[in-house]
Design an enzyme around this catalytic site. Structure first.
Site, short mmCIF file in Angstrom:
data_model
loop_
_atom_site.label_atom_id
_atom_site.label_comp_id
_atom_site.label_asym_id
_atom_site.label_seq_id
_atom_site.Cartn_x
_atom_site.Cartn_y
_atom_site.Cartn_z
N GLU A 188 -4.02 49.27 -1.12
CA GLU A 188 -4.53 50.45 -1.95
C GLU A 188 -6.00 50.33 -2.02
O GLU A 188 -6.49 49.49 -2.27
CB GLU A 188 -3.85 50.23 -3.44
N ASP A 203 -5.89 55.54 -4.64
CA ASP A 203 -5.73 55.70 -6.10
C ASP A 203 -6.84 56.55 -6.60
O ASP A 203 -6.85 57.84 -7.00
CB ASP A 203 -5.56 54.30 -6.62
N SER A 221 10.15 48.58 -10.91
CA SER A 221 8.81 48.41 -11.45
C SER A 221 7.82 47.34 -10.34
O SER A 221 8.73 46.33 -9.95
CB SER A 221 8.70 47.84 -12.98
N ASP A 271 -4.44 45.79 -4.09
CA ASP A 271 -5.27 46.56 -4.20
C ASP A 271 -6.79 46.16 -4.34
O ASP A 271 -7.02 45.34 -5.01
CB ASP A 271 -4.90 47.00 -5.85
N GLY A 326 -0.71 52.64 -13.44
CA GLY A 326 -0.94 52.04 -14.55
C GLY A 326 -2.28 52.01 -15.22
O GLY A 326 -3.25 51.77 -14.16
N ASN A 347 -9.38 48.03 -4.82
CA ASN A 347 -10.26 48.95 -5.65
C ASN A 347 -11.67 49.07 -4.96
O ASN A 347 -12.90 48.99 -5.85
CB ASN A 347 -10.40 48.29 -7.37
N LYS A 355 -1.75 59.15 -11.21
CA LYS A 355 -2.11 58.85 -12.39
C LYS A 355 -2.38 59.86 -13.27
O LYS A 355 -3.40 60.56 -13.22
CB LYS A 355 -3.15 57.79 -12.67
N LYS A 366 2.21 43.55 -6.89
CA LYS A 366 0.90 43.91 -6.31
C LYS A 366 -0.31 43.07 -6.80
O LYS A 366 -0.50 42.79 -8.17
CB LYS A 366 0.78 45.54 -6.78
N LEU A 367 -0.91 42.54 -5.75
CA LEU A 367 -2.12 41.59 -6.08
C LEU A 367 -3.55 42.37 -6.13
O LEU A 367 -3.92 42.85 -4.98
CB LEU A 367 -2.10 40.55 -5.13
N LYS A 368 -4.15 42.27 -7.07
CA LYS A 368 -5.72 42.80 -7.10
C LYS A 368 -6.49 41.86 -6.02
O LYS A 368 -6.29 40.69 -5.97
CB LYS A 368 -6.25 42.69 -8.28
MG MG Z 1 -5.30 50.91 -8.06
#
Ligand code: MG
Length: 367
Positions: free
Chosen positions: A212, A237, A133, A190, A289, A192, A261, A162-164
């Site tokens: 990501e 993603d 995980s 990530d 997730g 976004n 996803k 994983k860091l936003k």
């Molecule tokens: Mg993502």
């Protein structure tokens, strides 16, 4: 998704819940502190019951779907079509459709005493029972806060953090601090859809497993241009909404890693197929997730357990995100791996007391 002849659906219940998160999750598209979800219960004519979860966020800041809209399209379109045994004939709404398909699949599998992970594994290869995980960490108020959060996850034994991130200098500085503190930690970020070339060049110096979704959802050519400029693999993603889009992304060189996803792809079968296609094309693959409750988490875990998923999943144990899950908690083992539930279907059901405590709306629909 049409109910096959002779396997009629007697009723579908929609339950809207508001579940508090352990801590707010801040990302480029906003802050989540309460999970506003639609759960679905499908009752088959043979008495079997199944559950599904719609992963749309409360507001359409991440994808175009959102909780109140999903409730309406389920109530007015998707559930009546299932009860009538016909195709709804809609465009879009994959998260709502995935929730209903998942509930129907769960009920069908329970009526046969079969686990979802076995069903998927029979088509896509032998699954594992424990999945490494990744802990997904939101943007922090301060670097000290971020280091403390990452430290706790490292102690849990997660396989990756994983860091936003956004292109803001304080975010980039915070990531540099994490890397300096843990030089050997498997680390990813990530964006976004929020990153620019300058911030990517900085991030490229941090030995990341992947970056990501650097560019906005529809900008596959921008992702491809970024991918040519940096050594770090680009993961996609939000962009990957179908097998056809995956093929386009691969053809233009937009990604080397794919976040699968089930919610975004319309269901567990579609997600398993896409995961396999991405892996066969040489991509690293993992299941992402959506801050699910146990219902959505267990369903997505069955996909994450497939051999195509070679990277750690973003799905963690329930306790990482929810103080009290709706189902029996999904647990991690001593090595930080998430353990698949062992029962038929998705393996868990909502506890009636917990559901009652967080339900804000319920509706039973019959033919
Ligand atoms: Mg993502």
């Amino acid at each position: 998704m049409i109910a096959p002849q002779g396997r009629g659906v007697d009723e579908v219940e929609l339950v809207r819940v508001r579940v508090p998160l352990v801590a707010p999750l801040r990302s480029a598209h906003g802050v989540e502190d309460v999970r506003d979800l639609v759960l679905l219960r499908v009752l088959l004519a043979d008495g079997s019951t199944g559950w599904g979860e719609c992963s749309a966020l409360a507001r359409p800041t991440y994808t175009t779907e959102y909780t109140a809209g999903a409730w309406a399209v389920l109530r007015d379109e998707l559930v009546p079509a299932l009860l009538a045994g016909r195709d709804a004939g809609l465009v879009g709404h994959p998260m709502a459709a995935a929730a209903l398909a998942g509930a129907y699949l769960d009920a069908s599998l329970r009526s046969r005493g079969r686990r979802l992970v076995e069903e998927l594994g029979a088509r896509h290869g032998r699954p594992v029972e424990r999945v490494p995980s990744t802990a997904v960490v939101g943007r922090a108020e301060s670097t000290d806060d971020l280091l403390a959060t990452v430290s706790a996850h490292v102690d849990e034994g997660v396989a990756m953090v994983k860091l936003k991130v956004t292109s803001r200098p304080d975010d980039l500085d915070a990531i540099a601090a994490v890397r300096a503190t843990w030089p050997d930690l498997a680390l990813a970020v990530d964006g976004n859809g929020s990153l620019d070339a300058r911030s990517l060049a900085i991030l490229d110096g941090h030995s990341l497993a992947y970056v990501e979704q650097p560019a906005p959802t529809d900008e596959l050519l921008t992702s491809a241009a970024f991918a040519r400029r940096i050594a770090t693999p680009v993961a996609l993603d939000e962009s990957i909404t179908s097998l056809a889009v995956l093929e386009t992304a691969l053809a233009v060189g937009a990604c080397r890693v794919v976040n699968v996803k089930p919610a975004r792809l319309g269901g567990q079968h579609q997600a398993a197929e896409l995961a396999r296609a991405a892996a066969e094309a040489g991509c690293g693959v993992f299941v992402g997730g959506m801050l699910e409750s146990g219902v959505g988490r267990a369903a997505a875990l069955a996909v994450a357990a497939l051999p195509a998923c070679t990277l750690p999943t973003d799905l963690g144990p329930s306790s990482r995100y929810l103080a009290h899950d709706l189902t029996e908690a999904i647990e991690a083992d001593a090595d930080g791996r998430v353990v698949l539930p062992s029962g038929p279907g998705i393996g868990v059901v909502p506890r009636p007391d917990r559901l009652e405590a967080v339900a804000v709306d319920r509706l039973v629909v019959r033919p």
